[in-house]
Scaffold this motif. Structure first.
Motif, short mmCIF file in Angstrom:
data_model
loop_
_atom_site.label_atom_id
_atom_site.label_comp_id
_atom_site.label_asym_id
_atom_site.label_seq_id
_atom_site.Cartn_x
_atom_site.Cartn_y
_atom_site.Cartn_z
N ILE A 140 -56.83 -22.67 -30.45
CA ILE A 140 -57.43 -21.64 -29.58
C ILE A 140 -56.34 -20.95 -28.77
N LEU A 141 -55.45 -21.74 -28.17
CA LEU A 141 -54.37 -21.17 -27.36
C LEU A 141 -53.41 -20.34 -28.20
N LYS A 168 -53.11 -12.72 -29.47
CA LYS A 168 -53.88 -11.56 -29.02
C LYS A 168 -53.42 -11.05 -27.66
N GLY A 169 -52.50 -11.77 -27.01
CA GLY A 169 -52.02 -11.35 -25.70
C GLY A 169 -52.93 -11.75 -24.55
N LYS A 170 -53.84 -12.69 -24.78
CA LYS A 170 -54.72 -13.16 -23.70
C LYS A 170 -54.05 -14.21 -22.83
N VAL A 171 -53.15 -15.00 -23.43
CA VAL A 171 -52.43 -16.03 -22.69
C VAL A 171 -50.95 -15.95 -23.04
N HIS A 172 -50.13 -16.55 -22.20
CA HIS A 172 -48.73 -16.74 -22.51
C HIS A 172 -48.36 -18.15 -22.12
N PHE A 173 -47.21 -18.61 -22.56
CA PHE A 173 -46.80 -19.97 -22.24
C PHE A 173 -45.31 -20.02 -21.96
N VAL A 174 -44.93 -21.10 -21.32
CA VAL A 174 -43.52 -21.39 -21.10
C VAL A 174 -43.35 -22.88 -21.37
N THR A 175 -42.19 -23.23 -21.90
CA THR A 175 -41.88 -24.63 -22.16
C THR A 175 -41.26 -25.22 -20.91
N GLY A 176 -41.86 -26.29 -20.40
CA GLY A 176 -41.39 -26.92 -19.19
C GLY A 176 -40.20 -27.83 -19.43
N GLU A 177 -39.66 -28.36 -18.37
CA GLU A 177 -38.52 -29.27 -18.43
C GLU A 177 -38.83 -30.50 -19.29
N ASP A 178 -40.10 -30.87 -19.33
CA ASP A 178 -40.53 -32.04 -20.09
C ASP A 178 -40.80 -31.74 -21.57
N GLY A 179 -40.58 -30.49 -21.98
CA GLY A 179 -40.78 -30.11 -23.37
C GLY A 179 -42.20 -29.69 -23.70
#
Length: 126
Positions: free
Chosen positions: A45-46, A52-63
């Motif tokens: 889902i994510l 579609k540009g509804k969400v974005h993500f970033v990879t944290g220090e913990d991977g």
């Protein structure tokens, strides 16, 4: 018209991210789900929402990937050029309203950017 189960799950994910005060990992989203959902389903889902540009993500220090809803995003969706901040104390990852200029690189095709700053957040430093 009755919604399909997949649409219902998508609606729950959107509602959870809409009400979140900071980015959320898949594990955090699963804990907030009012129904039992498979982890793989949430990832799919994510991924669909990110395409579609509804969400974005970033990879944290913990991977781990941390997801946020794209609210009033006025940058190209594949280039989220704002800063994310991860607190070493509470581990929360927050989207900050500071943009970074992404340079155009000759002979390279940039497909994604991630900017993560790590330190102590304002809630933990007090």
């Amino acid at each position: 018209m009755k919604k399909t189960r997949n649409t219902q799950k998508q609606d729950y994910v959107i509602d959870i991210l809409t009400n979140a005060k900071h980015t959320m990992s898949v594990e955090a989203i699963l804990k907030a789900m009012p129904i039992k959902v498979n982890k793989t389903t949430v990832y799919r889902i994510l991924e669909r929402f990110a395409e579609k540009g509804k969400v974005h993500f970033v990879t944290g220090e913990d991977g781990k990937a941390y997801y946020a809803l794209c609210n009033d995003c006025n940058v190209k969706h594949e280039m989220h050029n704002h800063i994310h901040f991860q607190c070493k104390s509470c581990k929360k990852v927050t989207c900050l309203p500071y943009e970074i200029e992404v340079p155009e690189l000759k002979d390279f095709e940039v497909q994604e950017t991630q900017f993560l700053m790590i330190g102590i957040c304002d809630m933990c430093i007090s």
